[in-house]
Design a protein around this motif. Sequence first.
Motif, mmCIF file in Angstrom:
data_model
loop_
_atom_site.group_PDB
_atom_site.id
_atom_site.type_symbol
_atom_site.label_atom_id
_atom_site.label_comp_id
_atom_site.label_asym_id
_atom_site.label_seq_id
_atom_site.Cartn_x
_atom_site.Cartn_y
_atom_site.Cartn_z
ATOM 1 N N LYS A 1 -93.987 42.709 13.862
ATOM 2 C CA LYS A 1 -93.696 43.510 12.671
ATOM 3 C C LYS A 1 -92.652 44.565 13.012
ATOM 4 O O LYS A 1 -92.557 45.022 14.156
ATOM 5 N N ILE A 2 -91.854 44.942 12.030
ATOM 6 C CA ILE A 2 -90.888 46.025 12.219
ATOM 7 C C ILE A 2 -91.632 47.349 12.150
ATOM 8 O O ILE A 2 -92.456 47.576 11.265
ATOM 9 N N THR A 3 -91.348 48.231 13.107
ATOM 10 C CA THR A 3 -92.057 49.492 13.198
ATOM 11 C C THR A 3 -91.086 50.663 13.074
ATOM 12 O O THR A 3 -89.870 50.480 13.150
ATOM 13 N N ASP A 4 -91.620 51.851 12.870
ATOM 14 C CA ASP A 4 -90.805 53.052 12.744
ATOM 15 C C ASP A 4 -90.162 53.362 14.094
ATOM 16 O O ASP A 4 -90.868 53.605 15.077
ATOM 17 N N PRO A 5 -88.825 53.359 14.186
ATOM 18 C CA PRO A 5 -88.182 53.593 15.483
ATOM 19 C C PRO A 5 -88.366 55.008 16.003
ATOM 20 O O PRO A 5 -88.106 55.271 17.179
ATOM 21 N N LEU A 6 -88.807 55.915 15.152
ATOM 22 C CA LEU A 6 -88.954 57.304 15.580
ATOM 23 C C LEU A 6 -90.418 57.740 15.622
ATOM 24 O O LEU A 6 -90.722 58.922 15.546
ATOM 25 N N ARG A 7 -91.324 56.779 15.727
ATOM 26 C CA ARG A 7 -92.731 57.123 15.887
ATOM 27 C C ARG A 7 -92.954 57.719 17.277
ATOM 28 O O ARG A 7 -92.226 57.409 18.227
ATOM 29 N N GLY A 8 -93.959 58.570 17.401
ATOM 30 C CA GLY A 8 -94.360 59.242 18.624
ATOM 31 C C GLY A 8 -93.689 58.886 19.934
ATOM 32 O O GLY A 8 -92.673 59.458 20.309
ATOM 33 N N GLU A 9 -94.279 57.891 20.666
ATOM 34 C CA GLU A 9 -93.802 57.570 22.006
ATOM 35 C C GLU A 9 -92.384 57.012 22.001
ATOM 36 O O GLU A 9 -91.614 57.209 22.937
ATOM 37 N N LEU A 10 -92.029 56.303 20.934
ATOM 38 C CA LEU A 10 -90.674 55.766 20.821
ATOM 39 C C LEU A 10 -89.661 56.895 20.680
ATOM 40 O O LEU A 10 -88.595 56.880 21.302
ATOM 41 N N ARG A 11 -89.981 57.862 19.860
ATOM 42 C CA ARG A 11 -89.069 59.006 19.663
ATOM 43 C C ARG A 11 -88.893 59.779 20.962
ATOM 44 O O ARG A 11 -87.767 60.154 21.325
ATOM 45 N N SER A 12 -89.976 60.007 21.675
ATOM 46 C CA SER A 12 -89.912 60.757 22.924
ATOM 47 C C SER A 12 -89.053 60.020 23.952
ATOM 48 O O SER A 12 -88.205 60.622 24.622
ATOM 49 N N MET A 13 -89.259 58.707 24.066
ATOM 50 C CA MET A 13 -88.495 57.908 25.024
ATOM 51 C C MET A 13 -87.016 57.896 24.666
ATOM 52 O O MET A 13 -86.147 58.091 25.527
ATOM 53 N N GLU B 1 -88.089 59.710 37.924
ATOM 54 C CA GLU B 1 -89.444 59.197 37.729
ATOM 55 C C GLU B 1 -89.814 59.049 36.260
ATOM 56 O O GLU B 1 -90.661 58.230 35.909
ATOM 57 N N LYS B 2 -89.181 59.843 35.402
ATOM 58 C CA LYS B 2 -89.509 59.787 33.979
ATOM 59 C C LYS B 2 -89.351 58.378 33.427
ATOM 60 O O LYS B 2 -90.093 57.942 32.546
ATOM 61 N N ALA B 3 -88.385 57.628 33.969
ATOM 62 C CA ALA B 3 -88.106 56.279 33.472
ATOM 63 C C ALA B 3 -89.236 55.308 33.774
ATOM 64 O O ALA B 3 -89.302 54.220 33.185
ATOM 65 N N GLU B 4 -90.136 55.671 34.691
ATOM 66 C CA GLU B 4 -91.237 54.781 35.043
ATOM 67 C C GLU B 4 -92.162 54.538 33.853
ATOM 68 O O GLU B 4 -92.850 53.531 33.790
ATOM 69 N N ASP B 5 -92.179 55.474 32.907
ATOM 70 C CA ASP B 5 -93.033 55.326 31.730
ATOM 71 C C ASP B 5 -92.299 54.719 30.542
ATOM 72 O O ASP B 5 -92.899 54.482 29.499
ATOM 73 N N TRP C 1 -90.431 46.154 21.149
ATOM 74 C CA TRP C 1 -91.295 47.181 21.735
ATOM 75 C C TRP C 1 -92.716 46.660 21.788
ATOM 76 O O TRP C 1 -93.150 45.880 20.926
ATOM 77 N N PHE C 2 -93.455 47.079 22.814
ATOM 78 C CA PHE C 2 -94.886 46.782 22.901
ATOM 79 C C PHE C 2 -95.548 47.916 23.668
ATOM 80 O O PHE C 2 -94.892 48.626 24.441
ATOM 81 N N ASP C 3 -96.824 48.100 23.426
ATOM 82 C CA ASP C 3 -97.578 49.161 24.092
ATOM 83 C C ASP C 3 -97.918 48.677 25.498
ATOM 84 O O ASP C 3 -98.868 47.925 25.696
ATOM 85 N N GLN C 4 -97.145 49.108 26.483
ATOM 86 C CA GLN C 4 -97.349 48.599 27.834
ATOM 87 C C GLN C 4 -98.587 49.197 28.504
ATOM 88 O O GLN C 4 -98.992 48.717 29.563
ATOM 89 N N THR C 5 -99.192 50.222 27.894
ATOM 90 C CA THR C 5 -100.467 50.709 28.422
ATOM 91 C C THR C 5 -101.595 49.763 28.035
ATOM 92 O O THR C 5 -102.659 49.769 28.635
ATOM 93 N N GLU C 6 -101.326 48.937 26.999
ATOM 94 C CA GLU C 6 -102.313 47.956 26.550
ATOM 95 C C GLU C 6 -102.125 46.625 27.271
ATOM 96 O O GLU C 6 -103.065 46.034 27.790
#
Length: 263
Positions: A117-129, A154-158, A176-181
């Motif tokens: 699905k298409i998601t909001d490109p500026l949602r939380g973790e995406l916006r921060s990254m 090191e920031k790029a590791e996340d 994009w995918f939730d890589q913590t999942e």
Amino acid sequence: MSTQELFVAAARKWLFAGRKPLSIPQSLDLAAQVSAVDLGLKPALLYDSNSASAEQVQQYLSSLQSSQLVSKSLLTLDLNGNALVINPVAVRSNVEQLFHDRNVAVIDVCHSLEKPKITDPLRGELRSMTHDVLLLLRGLEQMKEAEKPHYVGEKAEDWNLCTVFGLLLGYPVTYWFDQTESFENCLAMTPLMVTTASATWQADSEGHICRLYSFSVPADLLQEAQSTLENWRLCLQERFQQQNVFKDLTVCQSTVTLPSVCL
């Protein structure tokens, strides 16, 4: 030596894995890709011709710059062991457009989803990254000619590198995918529309056909992403018309369905 011979000599001198240098066809294709980055036809190149290090890629790039084959504004970026040749101005402009115009479609392909699905490109973790990537690029733009690759900290590791590469390489869609999942995705057996843009590099008198872009979008989301894809195509055509090193731009599409997709 001709322009092509100079490019080939630099690649075969610096970009070797073990004792094996790049082949002449590989060297020519790399030369065309780097020239396209220099012209701003694409903002960056992810080096994947062999296992040469970022240091070797920088030596190759410095050799081209010393021979005045490309401008001194190009830089080598080492992102978690991945070497990229970047045009700082072009790549920064591309990422900024995500913030200002939202003209990049971000597709959520988390393994837990039934379908992408298409998601909001500026949602939380995406916006921060994306914000962190933009700060990095603005800093790179201030750099003078570099003798060494710029190593991302090191920031790029996340960061989700799949998403970041899509942004840096100038794709109008990125996954994009939730890589913590999970690092798996839901693209298996999903029909994908693959868009490919190619052109002929006119070095000396001989032309070399070069694939400038290749990216995919799930076929079911094609209608939603259509305006984004069309805007990308028009912008590419506009940039293409502002140069005379490449000719015969061709943009084509094909559909593939794969049992598994590695991102």
